[in-house]
Write a protein that holds these residues in place. Structure first.
Motif, PDB file in Angstrom:
ATOM      1  N   ALA A   5       3.361   5.402   1.822  1.00  0.00           N
ATOM      2  CA  ALA A   5       2.504   5.000   0.719  1.00  0.00           C
ATOM      3  C   ALA A   5       1.281   5.899   0.724  1.00  0.00           C
ATOM      4  CB  ALA A   5       2.101   3.546   0.883  1.00  0.00           C
ATOM      5  N   SER A   6       1.244   6.850  -0.220  1.00  0.00           N
ATOM      6  CA  SER A   6       0.128   7.783  -0.204  1.00  0.00           C
ATOM      7  C   SER A   6      -1.089   7.117  -0.848  1.00  0.00           C
ATOM      8  CB  SER A   6       0.502   9.054  -0.962  1.00  0.00           C
ATOM      9  OG  SER A   6       0.825   8.709  -2.266  1.00  0.00           O
ATOM     10  N   SER A   7      -2.283   7.570  -0.450  1.00  0.00           N
ATOM     11  CA  SER A   7      -3.494   6.959  -0.973  1.00  0.00           C
ATOM     12  C   SER A   7      -4.399   8.049  -1.518  1.00  0.00           C
ATOM     13  CB  SER A   7      -4.201   6.197   0.135  1.00  0.00           C
ATOM     14  OG  SER A   7      -4.355   7.016   1.263  1.00  0.00           O
ATOM     15  N   SER A   8      -5.169   7.703  -2.546  1.00  0.00           N
ATOM     16  CA  SER A   8      -6.061   8.684  -3.138  1.00  0.00           C
ATOM     17  C   SER A   8      -7.335   8.792  -2.308  1.00  0.00           C
ATOM     18  CB  SER A   8      -6.409   8.261  -4.567  1.00  0.00           C
ATOM     19  OG  SER A   8      -7.260   7.133  -4.509  1.00  0.00           O
ATOM     20  N   ALA A   9      -8.119   9.842  -2.623  1.00  0.00           N
ATOM     21  CA  ALA A   9      -9.365  10.047  -1.878  1.00  0.00           C
ATOM     22  C   ALA A   9     -10.315   8.865  -2.079  1.00  0.00           C
ATOM     23  CB  ALA A   9     -10.021  11.346  -2.339  1.00  0.00           C
ATOM     24  N   LEU A  10     -10.355   8.356  -3.316  1.00  0.00           N
ATOM     25  CA  LEU A  10     -11.257   7.230  -3.592  1.00  0.00           C
ATOM     26  C   LEU A  10     -10.825   5.980  -2.820  1.00  0.00           C
ATOM     27  CD1 LEU A  10     -13.659   6.058  -5.104  1.00  0.00           C
ATOM     28  CD2 LEU A  10     -12.138   5.555  -7.037  1.00  0.00           C
ATOM     29  N   GLU A  11      -9.512   5.762  -2.791  1.00  0.00           N
ATOM     30  CA  GLU A  11      -8.997   4.615  -2.036  1.00  0.00           C
ATOM     31  C   GLU A  11      -9.385   4.729  -0.556  1.00  0.00           C
ATOM     32  OE1 GLU A  11      -5.019   3.413  -4.593  1.00  0.00           O
ATOM     33  OE2 GLU A  11      -4.976   5.129  -3.246  1.00  0.00           O
ATOM     34  N   ARG A  49      -7.209  -7.346  -0.627  1.00  0.00           N
ATOM     35  CA  ARG A  49      -6.073  -8.274  -0.652  1.00  0.00           C
ATOM     36  C   ARG A  49      -5.049  -7.872   0.422  1.00  0.00           C
ATOM     37  NH1 ARG A  49      -4.972  -8.018  -5.737  1.00  0.00           N
ATOM     38  NH2 ARG A  49      -3.289  -6.493  -5.639  1.00  0.00           N
ATOM     39  N   GLY A  50      -4.816  -6.553   0.515  1.00  0.00           N
ATOM     40  CA  GLY A  50      -3.886  -6.067   1.551  1.00  0.00           C
ATOM     41  C   GLY A  50      -4.376  -6.426   2.939  1.00  0.00           C
ATOM     42  N   THR A  51      -5.680  -6.257   3.164  1.00  0.00           N
ATOM     43  CA  THR A  51      -6.252  -6.566   4.479  1.00  0.00           C
ATOM     44  C   THR A  51      -6.085  -8.052   4.810  1.00  0.00           C
ATOM     45  OG1 THR A  51      -7.897  -4.838   4.153  1.00  0.00           O
ATOM     46  CG2 THR A  51      -8.383  -6.463   5.845  1.00  0.00           C
TER      47      THR A  51
ATOM     48  N   LEU B 108       6.117  -7.401   9.129  1.00  0.00           N
ATOM     49  CA  LEU B 108       5.389  -6.308   9.786  1.00  0.00           C
ATOM     50  C   LEU B 108       6.276  -5.084   9.948  1.00  0.00           C
ATOM     51  CD1 LEU B 108       3.448  -8.048  12.680  1.00  0.00           C
ATOM     52  CD2 LEU B 108       2.582  -7.159  10.534  1.00  0.00           C
ATOM     53  N   LEU B 109       7.503  -5.339  10.363  1.00  0.00           N
ATOM     54  CA  LEU B 109       8.397  -4.220  10.632  1.00  0.00           C
ATOM     55  C   LEU B 109       8.898  -3.549   9.357  1.00  0.00           C
ATOM     56  CD1 LEU B 109      10.341  -5.774  13.614  1.00  0.00           C
ATOM     57  CD2 LEU B 109       8.395  -4.215  13.639  1.00  0.00           C
ATOM     58  N   SER B 110       8.636  -4.199   8.221  1.00  0.00           N
ATOM     59  CA  SER B 110       9.038  -3.576   6.970  1.00  0.00           C
ATOM     60  C   SER B 110       8.055  -2.482   6.553  1.00  0.00           C
ATOM     61  CB  SER B 110       9.100  -4.630   5.865  1.00  0.00           C
ATOM     62  OG  SER B 110       7.777  -5.002   5.494  1.00  0.00           O
ATOM     63  N   LEU B 111       6.906  -2.435   7.211  1.00  0.00           N
ATOM     64  CA  LEU B 111       5.930  -1.399   6.871  1.00  0.00           C
ATOM     65  C   LEU B 111       6.464  -0.031   7.277  1.00  0.00           C
ATOM     66  CD1 LEU B 111       2.566  -2.994   8.052  1.00  0.00           C
ATOM     67  CD2 LEU B 111       3.373  -2.716   5.719  1.00  0.00           C
ATOM     68  N   PRO B 112       6.138   1.003   6.504  1.00  0.00           N
ATOM     69  CA  PRO B 112       6.563   2.350   6.905  1.00  0.00           C
ATOM     70  C   PRO B 112       6.077   2.680   8.316  1.00  0.00           C
ATOM     71  CG  PRO B 112       5.698   2.372   4.684  1.00  0.00           C
ATOM     72  CD  PRO B 112       5.448   1.008   5.219  1.00  0.00           C
ATOM     73  N   SER B 149      -3.221   3.542   3.585  1.00  0.00           N
ATOM     74  CA  SER B 149      -1.845   3.369   3.111  1.00  0.00           C
ATOM     75  C   SER B 149      -1.296   2.012   3.520  1.00  0.00           C
ATOM     76  CB  SER B 149      -0.949   4.468   3.686  1.00  0.00           C
ATOM     77  OG  SER B 149      -1.408   5.722   3.284  1.00  0.00           O
ATOM     78  N   ALA B 150      -1.621   1.581   4.749  1.00  0.00           N
ATOM     79  CA  ALA B 150      -1.128   0.283   5.231  1.00  0.00           C
ATOM     80  C   ALA B 150      -1.674  -0.840   4.359  1.00  0.00           C
ATOM     81  CB  ALA B 150      -1.546   0.079   6.684  1.00  0.00           C
ATOM     82  N   ARG B 151      -2.943  -0.755   4.031  1.00  0.00           N
ATOM     83  CA  ARG B 151      -3.546  -1.811   3.207  1.00  0.00           C
ATOM     84  C   ARG B 151      -2.923  -1.846   1.811  1.00  0.00           C
ATOM     85  NH1 ARG B 151      -9.649  -0.517   5.348  1.00  0.00           N
ATOM     86  NH2 ARG B 151      -9.682  -2.125   6.938  1.00  0.00           N
ATOM     87  N   LEU B 152      -2.686  -0.635   1.254  1.00  0.00           N
ATOM     88  CA  LEU B 152      -2.083  -0.588  -0.080  1.00  0.00           C
ATOM     89  C   LEU B 152      -0.679  -1.172  -0.054  1.00  0.00           C
ATOM     90  CD1 LEU B 152      -3.276   2.962  -1.195  1.00  0.00           C
ATOM     91  CD2 LEU B 152      -4.074   0.762  -2.068  1.00  0.00           C
ATOM     92  N   ARG B 153       0.053  -0.829   0.986  1.00  0.00           N
ATOM     93  CA  ARG B 153       1.425  -1.337   1.110  1.00  0.00           C
ATOM     94  C   ARG B 153       1.422  -2.865   1.252  1.00  0.00           C
ATOM     95  NH1 ARG B 153       6.253  -1.455  -0.498  1.00  0.00           N
ATOM     96  NH2 ARG B 153       7.782  -2.125   1.031  1.00  0.00           N
ATOM     97  N   LEU B 154       0.532  -3.364   2.080  1.00  0.00           N
ATOM     98  CA  LEU B 154       0.449  -4.817   2.273  1.00  0.00           C
ATOM     99  C   LEU B 154       0.016  -5.511   0.983  1.00  0.00           C
ATOM    100  CD1 LEU B 154      -1.135  -4.804   5.819  1.00  0.00           C
ATOM    101  CD2 LEU B 154       0.995  -5.965   5.213  1.00  0.00           C
ATOM    102  N   SER B 155      -0.859  -4.837   0.255  1.00  0.00           N
ATOM    103  CA  SER B 155      -1.296  -5.395  -1.020  1.00  0.00           C
ATOM    104  C   SER B 155      -0.133  -5.486  -1.999  1.00  0.00           C
ATOM    105  CB  SER B 155      -2.409  -4.516  -1.579  1.00  0.00           C
ATOM    106  OG  SER B 155      -2.728  -4.912  -2.867  1.00  0.00           O
ATOM    107  N   GLU B 156       0.741  -4.450  -1.960  1.00  0.00           N
ATOM    108  CA  GLU B 156       1.915  -4.445  -2.843  1.00  0.00           C
ATOM    109  C   GLU B 156       2.833  -5.623  -2.564  1.00  0.00           C
ATOM    110  OE1 GLU B 156       4.213  -0.861  -2.532  1.00  0.00           O
ATOM    111  OE2 GLU B 156       2.474   0.377  -3.028  1.00  0.00           O
ATOM    112  N   ILE B 157       3.023  -5.920  -1.298  1.00  0.00           N
ATOM    113  CA  ILE B 157       4.001  -6.962  -0.958  1.00  0.00           C
ATOM    114  C   ILE B 157       3.364  -8.351  -0.899  1.00  0.00           C
ATOM    115  CG2 ILE B 157       5.506  -5.357   0.264  1.00  0.00           C
ATOM    116  CD1 ILE B 157       4.420  -6.375   2.880  1.00  0.00           C
ATOM    117  N   ALA B 158       2.065  -8.427  -0.942  1.00  0.00           N
ATOM    118  CA  ALA B 158       1.398  -9.727  -0.785  1.00  0.00           C
ATOM    119  C   ALA B 158       1.806 -10.765  -1.830  1.00  0.00           C
ATOM    120  CB  ALA B 158      -0.110  -9.537  -0.776  1.00  0.00           C
TER     121      ALA B 158
END
Lengths: 279, 166
Positions: A5-11, A49-51, B108-112, B149-158
């Motif tokens: 999951a790539s992230s942008s610079a701002l992210e 939200r991800g956190t 957890l293990l589903s994360l890249p 990236s981890a946070r974005l991925r977790l946000s996607e699946i949340a």
């Protein structure tokens, strides 16, 4: 270990901001963006939200029961054994000193002359005595700190790890022997899974020091052996950890050696014991 | 240095930290079986090397570093003995697949690969970026990118996970 999951610079900036890892200037910029830019706010909420979700998932993972057998294994784990003997210990134990009367008499006379000479020298320069003492105390610490600093620097430069590569052992021997004044051999530590990568010359506490660098495995955990004419306070072998770097040192009458590696390397003392016999 | 009291102390610490050690091991190893084996190996090393621990900073930092190193060694060993088989790596799993997962371990293990460890160290274990990057043996910048990236991925699946629970 590549993130998909790539992230942008701002992210990434907002992500660091969430953790308080942004500097003051950066923090102010992000705060302004969050006030003025709806898109930045959306990214912020997304990361948050991800956190929050990740934390919940990890908290749930903690609730799973532990295998009892694992707990028992740790509680009943064998005690540490400290059987490795560095050369300093061996030497001290193997020396049997039984002087004859003549030898004892000669030693007494020599001690008297030497003591008198030193006393005379110190007496003529009283100011230098205190300074000399404090320098000796600082020497070993500073030298080891320099060793750690150089180790950490070069292990982070994989393309510039060595000055002369392992393919030119003759050059390494000639260069470092001349540079440090210490005759040595390049230890073969392949039994410990270490491949010789090459060498460097650097200064530690203003003294030239040789650095032999080894790689472990393909990905290259770096283990180094350094040697110098520096005399530490004590001749006892030292095991220490400084700045996440493990050190095992020993001394001979001619030089002081240190094996350096990551603090997590469990076998530095074994490597030191092997290297001491081979170098 | 070699006294029994110190040894008992670290054993007690290790047992107390066991759930957290196991959780970190799971993010590295990918299966509960490998994670338990890894924890056992690391605890054994920690007890043998307890004299290296001087009581400065957090003992978890030292233990997690040992664990990461032990897992790297294990991967290398496996590559040598079975060049064709690699340890179970976490791949990218779709959000739809996530919704069918029953346990937090599976999520957890589903994360890249590599993202779960990064997230755990900062957001759960509260390490600073520098210390966490040192534990994983990666540059700080790469660490920050993976964390994002981890946070974005977790946000996607949340959301999907929330629906599953509801």
């Amino acid at each position: 270990m590549k993130a998909s999951a790539s992230s942008s610079a701002l992210e990434q900036r907002i992500s660091a901001f969430l953790d308080g890892e942004a500097n003051e200037h950066e923090r102010q910029e992000i705060e302004a963006l969050l006030v003025n830019e709806p898109q930045a706010r959306a990214l912020h909420d997304n990361l948050k939200r991800g956190t929050d979700y990740g934390r919940r998932v990890f908290d749930d993972a903690m609730k799973e029961p532990l295998p009892l057998e694992l707990v028992r294994t740790i509680k009943n784990a064998p005690l540490p054994r400290r059987a490795i003997r560095l050369p300093d210990d061996k030497k001290r134990q193997s020396l049997s000193f039984k002087p004859s009367r003549t030898q004892a008499l000669v030693a007494c006379i020599l001690s008297l002359c030497l003591g008198g000479g030193i006393g005379y020298a110190l007496g003529t320069q009283p100011g230098s005595t205190r300074l000399g003492g404090s320098e000796v105390q600082l020497d070993s610490r500073d030298w080891l700190d320099d060793v750690v600093a150089h180790y950490r620097l070069y292990t982070r430069l994989p393309d510039r790890l060595v000055e002369i590569g392992a393919d030119r052992p003759g050059d390494i021997l000639a260069w470092l022997t001349t540079g440090t004044g210490i005759a040595f051999r390049i230890p073969d530590l392949s039994q410990s899974g270490l491949t010789f990568a090459g060498a460097r010359l650097f200064t530690a506490d203003n003294r030239p020091s040789g650095l032999l660098l080894y790689r472990r495995g393909d990905e290259g955990e770096i283990i180094a052996i350094t040697f110098s004419k520096t005399r530490p306070d004590t001749n006892k072998p030292v095991e220490d950890i400084r700045a996440d770097t493990g050190l095992v040192s020993w001394s001979t009458p001619l030089a002081t050696y240190v094996v350096v590696g990551p603090s997590s390397a469990a076998d530095l003392d074994e490597i030191a014991a092997k290297a001491a016999g081979l170098i | 240095m070699n006294n029994p009291t110190q040894t008992m102390d670290i054993r007690r610490d290790l047992v107390a930290l066991l759930p957290r050690l196991r959780r970190f091991a799971l993010t590295l190893a990918g299966t509960a079986e490998d994670a338990d084996r890894l924890v056992r190996e690391v605890c054994s090393r920690a007890i043998q090397k307890s004299h290296h621990w001087k009581g400065e900073g957090r003992i978890e930092s030292w233990l997690f570093s040992l664990m990461r190193t032990a897992w790297s060694d294990e991967i290398k060993k496996r590559r040598k003995t079975q060049p064709s088989s690699t340890p179970k790596a976490q791949g990218v799993v779709s959000s739809a697949e996530i919704s069918t997962m029953a346990t937090s371990d599976q999520i957890l293990l589903s994360l890249p690969s590599g993202l779960a460890s990064v997230f755990l160290l900062v957001d759960v274990e509260a390490f600073a970026y520098g210390e966490a990057a040192a534990i994983l043996g990666i540059p700080e910048q790469a660490f920050a990118e993976r964390l994002c990236s981890a946070r974005l991925r977790l946000s996607e699946i949340a959301p999907e996970a929330s629906e599953r629970r509801a």
